[in-house]
Write an enzyme that holds these catalytic residues in place. Sequence first.
Site, mmCIF file in Angstrom:
data_model
loop_
_atom_site.group_PDB
_atom_site.id
_atom_site.type_symbol
_atom_site.label_atom_id
_atom_site.label_comp_id
_atom_site.label_asym_id
_atom_site.label_seq_id
_atom_site.Cartn_x
_atom_site.Cartn_y
_atom_site.Cartn_z
ATOM 1 N N ARG A 122 4.392 93.859 39.998
ATOM 2 C CA ARG A 122 4.333 92.699 40.325
ATOM 3 C C ARG A 122 5.629 91.955 39.982
ATOM 4 N NH1 ARG A 122 -0.938 93.624 39.453
ATOM 5 N NH2 ARG A 122 -2.089 94.082 41.640
ATOM 6 N N LYS A 144 18.276 85.903 47.422
ATOM 7 C CA LYS A 144 17.738 86.647 48.780
ATOM 8 C C LYS A 144 17.932 88.125 48.540
ATOM 9 C CE LYS A 144 18.646 83.480 52.554
ATOM 10 N NZ LYS A 144 19.312 83.099 54.028
ATOM 11 N N GLU A 186 33.551 86.128 54.012
ATOM 12 C CA GLU A 186 32.670 85.322 53.624
ATOM 13 C C GLU A 186 33.449 84.174 52.628
ATOM 14 O OE1 GLU A 186 29.524 85.513 54.275
ATOM 15 O OE2 GLU A 186 29.036 87.707 54.593
ATOM 16 N N LYS A 228 28.235 78.548 46.534
ATOM 17 C CA LYS A 228 26.847 79.006 46.815
ATOM 18 C C LYS A 228 25.715 78.466 45.878
ATOM 19 C CE LYS A 228 24.234 82.896 48.546
ATOM 20 N NZ LYS A 228 23.986 84.101 48.974
ATOM 21 N N GLU A 238 15.734 77.955 51.863
ATOM 22 C CA GLU A 238 16.415 77.499 53.276
ATOM 23 C C GLU A 238 15.509 76.824 53.872
ATOM 24 O OE1 GLU A 238 18.817 80.910 54.412
ATOM 25 O OE2 GLU A 238 18.399 80.082 56.759
ATOM 26 N N ARG A 242 20.399 75.036 53.247
ATOM 27 C CA ARG A 242 21.040 76.562 53.003
ATOM 28 C C ARG A 242 21.546 77.187 54.223
ATOM 29 N NH1 ARG A 242 18.710 80.888 48.444
ATOM 30 N NH2 ARG A 242 20.415 82.795 49.141
ATOM 31 N N ASN A 246 25.037 80.413 56.511
ATOM 32 C CA ASN A 246 24.687 81.424 57.808
ATOM 33 C C ASN A 246 25.895 81.040 58.991
ATOM 34 O OD1 ASN A 246 22.699 82.420 56.540
ATOM 35 N ND2 ASN A 246 21.039 81.067 57.646
ATOM 36 N N HIS A 249 27.160 83.555 61.371
ATOM 37 C CA HIS A 249 26.232 84.681 61.293
ATOM 38 C C HIS A 249 25.212 84.891 62.755
ATOM 39 C CE1 HIS A 249 27.556 84.915 57.214
ATOM 40 N NE2 HIS A 249 26.705 85.697 56.874
ATOM 41 N N HIS A 253 25.404 88.186 63.483
ATOM 42 C CA HIS A 253 24.195 89.155 63.663
ATOM 43 C C HIS A 253 24.007 89.705 64.897
ATOM 44 C CE1 HIS A 253 22.105 87.195 60.088
ATOM 45 N NE2 HIS A 253 22.910 88.365 59.772
ATOM 46 N N HIS A 266 29.541 94.003 58.231
ATOM 47 C CA HIS A 266 29.180 92.583 58.085
ATOM 48 C C HIS A 266 30.037 91.679 58.317
ATOM 49 C CE1 HIS A 266 26.460 89.524 57.626
ATOM 50 N NE2 HIS A 266 26.708 89.074 56.461
#
Length: 362
Positions: A122, A144, A186, A228, A238, A242, A246, A249, A253, A266
């Site tokens: 956990r 993330k 990036e 960041k 987000e 945030r 992206n 992206h 994506h 990527h």
Amino acid sequence: MTTQLTVALGERAYPIHLGVGNVGLLGEALRVAGARGTVGLVTDTNVAALYGETVEKLVTDAGYRCVTHTMPAGEEYKRLGEIEAICGTFLEAGLDRSSMMVALGGGVVGDVAGFAASAYMRGIPFIQVPTTIVAQVDSSVGGKTGVNHPLGKNTIGAFYQPSAVIIDMELLHTLPTRELRAGMAEVIKHGVIADADLFDYTEKNAEAILNKELAALERPIRRSCEIKSAVVAEDETEQGLRAILNYGHTFGHAIEAVTHYEVYLHGEAVSLGMCAAGALAQQLGMVDSDFVARQEACCVAYGLPVRWPELPVDEAVTAMRKDKKARTGSMKFILPEGMGKVVQRTDVTEEQARAAFEAIRH
Ligand code: NAD
Ligand code: GLY
């Protein structure tokens, strides 16, 4: 010399140690983070061969037992099965709630190990030791974590912050050039969204950076982590701000999806995505052609793709619509208003998005 930054998240705040040869800080970082029992090291086959033994020794020299799980390298292994495999290794070795994990590798290892740490017993603490540019300027910071599902990238995961991030630029010496170039997308992104000076610097120092001159790499890595960290400190999960991370992206994506993640890395897809976003912003009167040309020239200087003549526009628009609706419930785009400044637009039509894809086809 090591620079220390902080991700200011109250009682979950953590340090980012940036330097050259500073992976040796790991033992101390484990102690500061409260490690008591065994340390579970997660890495991949490529990184294990290069740095596995060194890092295992750092852990054992600091007085901890080290159990290593080496996953196969590659995006295709960023999947739920690896979480089960990591937990299996650590359960067999007796890791318990007093144990800690260390993620040694690129973004894939960091995302997978972070998610495993969030779930093991956990949740046990973990430390990020990123070894690619993507991981050093982006994925190791911000919490993330997660894996891909056949129906969507990064769709299973958790926000789970590390206890520390140790960025040793020396580890980049062995990074393949294509990975270095992709990682710089990036950095270019961080310049466009938040720091015109960083963009300027990145634009002017391509040669030294591509030669892996560490003195030249320090500023882009440090500024990226600062940018960041500041965004994450303000909007960890987000809810709003945030989303600026992206940038590029949304289109990127879709490009990754229509190529089944097999053609572009990527960062390469993000480069194409930033070019499409620039074209869209120009279409909407937000930036001029000089901005678009400058952003594109910077990507070209890093050997990143800026055009894809075979781009299947219909398929890409469909993939983008599906991805955007699934993630955010509506079509939202992060678009530049000038160098260092982006805004979110929710009024973009499908025809305008289509035209942006067309722009990077020619
Ligand atoms: P990666 O982890 O697959 O690493 C790229 C390749 O480089 C791999 O083959 C790896 O074994 C090898 N490698 C790593 N370090 C090396 C070194 N120092 N020397 C030699 N080889 C080395 O890819 P990546 O680009 O680091 O990460 C991409 C992943 O990161 C994607 O899954 C993406 O979704 C994720 N990501 C996550 C976030 C986030 O906020 N969590 C942000 C950006 C990207
Ligand atoms: N890489 C995007 C984010 O961390 O939010």
